[in-house]
Design a protein around this motif. Structure first.
Motif, short mmCIF file in Angstrom:
data_model
loop_
_atom_site.label_atom_id
_atom_site.label_comp_id
_atom_site.label_asym_id
_atom_site.label_seq_id
_atom_site.Cartn_x
_atom_site.Cartn_y
_atom_site.Cartn_z
N PRO A 25 13.91 -12.46 -5.02
CA PRO A 25 13.48 -12.84 -3.66
C PRO A 25 14.28 -12.17 -2.55
CG PRO A 25 14.57 -14.68 -4.78
CD PRO A 25 14.32 -13.64 -5.82
N LEU A 26 15.55 -11.89 -2.80
CA LEU A 26 16.34 -11.20 -1.78
C LEU A 26 15.85 -9.76 -1.62
CD1 LEU A 26 19.96 -12.46 -2.50
CD2 LEU A 26 18.25 -13.40 -0.96
N LEU A 27 15.52 -9.13 -2.73
CA LEU A 27 14.98 -7.77 -2.68
C LEU A 27 13.64 -7.73 -1.97
CD1 LEU A 27 14.87 -4.76 -3.51
CD2 LEU A 27 13.87 -5.52 -5.69
N ARG A 28 12.78 -8.70 -2.25
CA ARG A 28 11.43 -8.67 -1.69
C ARG A 28 11.44 -8.83 -0.17
NH1 ARG A 28 7.32 -8.13 -5.36
NH2 ARG A 28 6.31 -7.37 -3.46
N GLN A 29 12.52 -9.36 0.37
CA GLN A 29 12.63 -9.45 1.83
C GLN A 29 12.79 -8.08 2.47
OE1 GLN A 29 14.91 -12.62 3.77
NE2 GLN A 29 15.46 -13.35 1.73
N VAL A 30 13.33 -7.11 1.72
CA VAL A 30 13.69 -5.83 2.33
C VAL A 30 13.01 -4.63 1.69
CG1 VAL A 30 15.93 -6.67 3.12
CG2 VAL A 30 15.74 -5.61 0.85
N LEU A 31 12.32 -4.81 0.56
CA LEU A 31 11.68 -3.69 -0.14
C LEU A 31 10.30 -3.42 0.45
CD1 LEU A 31 11.75 -1.65 -2.52
CD2 LEU A 31 10.61 -3.41 -3.89
N PRO A 32 10.07 -2.24 1.03
CA PRO A 32 8.74 -1.93 1.56
C PRO A 32 7.71 -1.82 0.44
CG PRO A 32 10.41 -0.40 2.39
CD PRO A 32 11.02 -1.14 1.25
N VAL A 33 6.47 -2.14 0.76
CA VAL A 33 5.37 -2.01 -0.19
C VAL A 33 4.20 -1.31 0.51
CG1 VAL A 33 6.02 -4.01 -1.59
CG2 VAL A 33 4.52 -4.32 0.40
N SER A 34 3.31 -0.73 -0.30
CA SER A 34 2.20 0.04 0.26
C SER A 34 1.25 -0.82 1.08
CB SER A 34 1.43 0.75 -0.87
OG SER A 34 0.92 -0.20 -1.79
N ALA A 35 1.19 -2.12 0.79
CA ALA A 35 0.28 -3.01 1.53
C ALA A 35 0.58 -3.03 3.02
CB ALA A 35 0.35 -4.42 0.96
N GLU A 36 1.80 -2.64 3.39
CA GLU A 36 2.15 -2.62 4.80
C GLU A 36 1.36 -1.58 5.58
OE1 GLU A 36 6.40 -2.52 5.57
OE2 GLU A 36 6.80 -3.58 3.71
N THR A 37 0.78 -0.62 4.88
CA THR A 37 0.00 0.43 5.55
C THR A 37 -1.46 0.03 5.73
OG1 THR A 37 -0.58 1.56 3.48
CG2 THR A 37 1.52 2.15 4.50
N ASP A 38 -1.86 -1.12 5.15
CA ASP A 38 -3.25 -1.56 5.26
C ASP A 38 -3.58 -1.96 6.70
OD1 ASP A 38 -3.39 -1.18 2.57
OD2 ASP A 38 -3.33 -3.31 2.04
N SER A 39 -4.79 -1.70 7.12
CA SER A 39 -5.28 -2.15 8.41
C SER A 39 -6.09 -3.42 8.17
CB SER A 39 -6.15 -1.07 9.06
OG SER A 39 -6.65 -1.53 10.29
N VAL A 40 -5.63 -4.52 8.70
CA VAL A 40 -6.23 -5.83 8.44
C VAL A 40 -6.80 -6.40 9.74
CG1 VAL A 40 -5.85 -8.15 7.55
CG2 VAL A 40 -4.57 -6.23 6.59
N THR A 41 -8.06 -6.77 9.71
CA THR A 41 -8.71 -7.33 10.88
C THR A 41 -7.98 -8.59 11.35
OG1 THR A 41 -10.86 -6.51 10.14
CG2 THR A 41 -10.87 -8.26 11.79
N GLY A 42 -7.68 -8.63 12.64
CA GLY A 42 -7.01 -9.80 13.20
C GLY A 42 -5.52 -9.66 13.30
N PHE A 43 -4.93 -8.69 12.56
CA PHE A 43 -3.50 -8.46 12.64
C PHE A 43 -3.19 -7.62 13.87
CE2 PHE A 43 -3.44 -10.56 8.84
CZ PHE A 43 -2.31 -10.41 8.05
#
Length: 222
Positions: free
Chosen positions: A78-96
């Motif tokens: 869980p500590l890693l997941r707070q700071v590890l980037p993932v590809s989903a961050e590049t998704d364009s999501v309606t409403g975001f």
């Protein structure tokens, strides 16, 4: 003005003793390359493409003291997941949106967010010790909200002229990424504003770099 007890801080925050590396050096030496982060934790490079894509949008920042608390070989730590980037961050999501708290419309002075009645938020520093992947200020215009001392005087004047403001929050970024001298000056000036009743400090630095809690910090808190 109310502050947390320095004695309480000392009792609940673990201290990492490293006389060769003060907190500023640890902050400057944080890991900023996803490949380095994966290698240090023994993680497979299949995580690298997604980490690199997310890093290109919002760089990673991981101090050694925080890295030391992660479980090696565990991509779901869980500590890693707070700071590890993932590809989903590049998704364009309606409403975001890039300003989910709608703070851009509530910055009447540099370094000042005044969105709620009776409360203001001061950008004590544009820098954080870690870059959380869920950060809601990753797009905040810090370059436009990093006041010089003269510009802070304009912000302080704004506070003095509004007696409805009773609470000030030092945030950022992370305010404790600033020098104690700078923070002590700002807090002393805030203390002169008689209608301010509370000072809150929003910080994670004592957790991710415990050596940040040193004698100089405790001195101005006290």
């Amino acid at each position: 003005m109310i502050t947390r007890s320095p004695d309480l801080l000392q009792s609940v925050i673990p201290t990492v003793v490293d006389e060769t590396r003060d907190w500023q050096t640890q902050l400057a030496g944080a890991i900023r390359d996803p490949r380095d982060l994966l290698a240090r934790l023994g993680l497979d490079e299949r995580w690298l493409p997604g980490a690199s894509q997310g890093h290109a949008l919002f760089e990673i920042r991981v101090p050694e003291a925080y890295l030391a608390r992660m479980r090696p070989n565990d991509p779901h730590d869980p500590l890693l997941r707070q700071v590890l980037p993932v590809s989903a961050e590049t998704d364009s999501v309606t409403g975001f949106v890039s300003d989910p708290l709608e703070e851009a419309a509530h910055t009447p002075r540099r370094g000042l967010i005044h969105k709620y009645h009776g409360r203001v938020l001061l950008i004590g520093s544009p820098t954080c010790a870690i870059n959380c992947r869920y950060c809601f200020r990753r797009h905040f215009p810090y370059a436009e909200n990093s006041p010089s001392r003269a510009q802070w005087e304009e912000t302080l004047a704004y506070l003095r002229h509004d007696p409805s403001i009773q609470e000030a929050i030092l945030s950022g970024g992370d305010p404790l990424a600033s020098s104690d001298k700078r923070l002590a000056w700002l807090v002393e000036r805030l203390a002169e504003i008689m209608h301010l009743r509370r000072l809150r400090i929003h910080t994670r630095l004592p957790v991710v770099i415990p050596d940040r809690v040193d004698d100089a910090l405790l001195a101005w808190l006290k």
